[in-house]
Design a protein around this motif. Structure first.
Motif, short mmCIF file in Angstrom:
data_model
loop_
_atom_site.label_atom_id
_atom_site.label_comp_id
_atom_site.label_asym_id
_atom_site.label_seq_id
_atom_site.Cartn_x
_atom_site.Cartn_y
_atom_site.Cartn_z
N PHE A 1 0.84 -1.19 0.00
CA PHE A 1 0.00 0.00 0.00
C PHE A 1 0.88 1.25 0.00
N VAL B 1 -14.16 -2.26 1.95
CA VAL B 1 -13.34 -3.02 2.89
C VAL B 1 -13.72 -2.58 4.30
N PHE C 1 -7.12 2.05 -3.32
CA PHE C 1 -7.58 1.21 -2.22
C PHE C 1 -8.79 1.85 -1.55
N ALA D 1 -2.86 0.50 -4.12
CA ALA D 1 -2.48 -0.88 -3.85
C ALA D 1 -1.69 -1.41 -5.03
N ALA E 1 -6.73 -6.09 5.31
CA ALA E 1 -6.73 -5.32 4.06
C ALA E 1 -5.99 -6.04 2.95
N TYR F 1 -7.75 -0.99 8.97
CA TYR F 1 -8.37 -1.82 7.93
C TYR F 1 -7.97 -3.27 8.21
N TYR G 1 -8.57 -6.17 -0.23
CA TYR G 1 -8.38 -4.97 -1.03
C TYR G 1 -8.94 -5.11 -2.44
#
Length: 419
Positions: free
Chosen positions: A91, A160, A117, A101, A151, A148, A155
């Motif tokens: 990320f 999310v 993202f 991402a 994630a 998150y 993602y």
């Protein structure tokens, strides 16, 4: 249907903002595992003339023997990076409205896909992503911190799970929000606590705000539980830190610090600092960097017990992201070394920086810093072709370098000469 960010749009950077304006109320939905109706991602084009031009600029980069650099991904406004613990996705934060991402699906050392993202959630200066060892992603924005969970696995969906760690407007008091020094960074420490650096918004903190900022942790680093509880000021006296990491050997926190502008080309020095105890103070605003006194506080007696930097860097080179190298790919001399990114000067008649530095330590702890990757600054023309922001380590031991001028992330790897 996905939208594609073309080379021209990469430079514009505001694609998708209109959709984000309507995403302000989506946090409650995401926290409760509900859908928002968002379907589209912004996908960044990874080939074409723009990418070819960025890659060509890398031919100018000087590295130690055996090291190589290549374009890993085109990433608009690429700032600080967090590599997923499973090695699936990295990320990348920005000082705008997106977190990107990056995914290298075929593991060839280049990202196959870069997309935004959590597009269903509006963000404000989401500069600082960081992971906990168990896969929780945290993103420190201008004035909030979100978690998150999972994630790295979720993602692929526009929606999310996202929950408040520090709600909007509570990271710092709203009256101290500023356009300046608002790019936050974070780390999860060996103690399981979340650490967040809070730059103070002035060149030199005004005297009447010193006590308030110290109490709030502005111009310092705060520490709190990953659930947002038990917040405390960890250290103070920091002008604007945009890089920190824990020493894997001692478990102690180190950080870079950007120092005071307007004092001439050669002072004050940039800093790499070492925290050995909670409550330490690192000199600002009495010192502008190193042991150089600020003009604003030169007639005041500094507090006792201030901590000075372990490493002094070139003045105004703008030391940002840093990390300890723990991989096995690089030669043994780099194990435990600090890699740090110098963004490059603006407040200097002769530009300096725009490079990756490496700091190694002798057996007695004496540090030695030198350029590791350089060439983004043309010494003859003073022109920048790139401005490194952060460094991060991939699971194979190679190094990622982000660049918010070129809008790119590079990969540096090692191959033994003649091997």
């Amino acid at each position: 249907m996905k939208s594609i960010l073309t080379s021209c749009a990469v430079l514009a950077l505001w694609t998708g903002m209109a959709a984000a304006q309507g995403a302000g109320d989506n946090l409650d939905k995401l926290s409760n595992f509900k859908t928002t109706g968002t379907k589209d991602f912004t996908v960044v084009e990874q080939g074409g003339e723009f990418a070819d031009g960025v890659a060509k600029n890398l031919e100018k980069i000087k590295l130690p023997e055996g090291f190589h650099i290549g374009l890993y991904a085109i990433v608009p406004d690429a700032r600080h990076m967090a590599v997923g613990p499973q090695g699936i996705v990295t990320f990348v934060g920005t000082r705008k409205t997106e977190v990107w991402a990056m995914t290298d699906r075929n593991k060839d050392g280049k990202a196959d896909e870069v997309k935004n993202f959590a597009p269903s959630l509006a963000k404000a200066i989401p500069n600082g992503p960081c992971f906990s060892p168990d896969g929780m992603l945290y993103i420190a924005e201008q004035n909030r911190v979100l978690q998150y969970p999972a994630a790295e696995f979720f993602y692929e969906s526009p929606d999310v799970v996202a929950v408040n760690v520090i709600p909007q407007g509570e990271l710092i008091p709203v009256e101290y929000e500023s356009f300046n020094h608002t790019a936050r960074v974070c780390r999860v420490g060996p103690d399981g606590k979340l650490y967040v650096a809070l730059g103070q918004p002035y060149n030199v903190t005004p005297a009447e705000l010193v006590d308030t900022f110290k109490e709030k942790g502005i111009g310092g680093i705060i520490r709190l539980g990953q659930d947002g509880k038990d917040r405390e000021v960890y250290v103070t006296g920091i002008r604007n830190s945009v890089g920190m990491d824990f020493d894997p050997a001692t478990k102690e926190l180190w950080f870079t610090d950007n120092q005071v502008d307007g004092m001439g080309d050669d002072i004050p020095p940039g800093e790499i600092n070492h925290i050995t105890a909670q409550g330490q103070a690192f000199g600002h605003p009495w010192y502008g960097g190193g042991d150089v006194r600020t003009n604003e506080f030169k007639d005041q007696t500094p507090p006792e017990g201030l901590v000075f930097p372990v490493v002094e860097m070139d003045a105004h080179a703008a030391d940002l992201g840093m990390m300890f190298y723990t991989g096995a790919q690089f030669p043994a001399e780099y194990k435990g070394a600090i890699f740090s990114a110098q963004h490059g000067s603006w407040n200097r008649t002769v530009p300096i920086g725009a490079r990756v530095m490496v700091t190694t330590f002798a057996e007695d702890g004496t540090p030695t810093s030198k350029p590791f990757a350089e060439g983004w600054l043309n010494d003859e023309t003073g022109e920048y072709s790139g401005r490194p922001v952060d460094v991060a380590q991939l699971r194979d031991g190679s190094l990622l370098v982000s660049d918010d001028l070129a809008g790119a992330v590079y990969r540096i790897w090692y191959e033994a000469p003649g091997g």
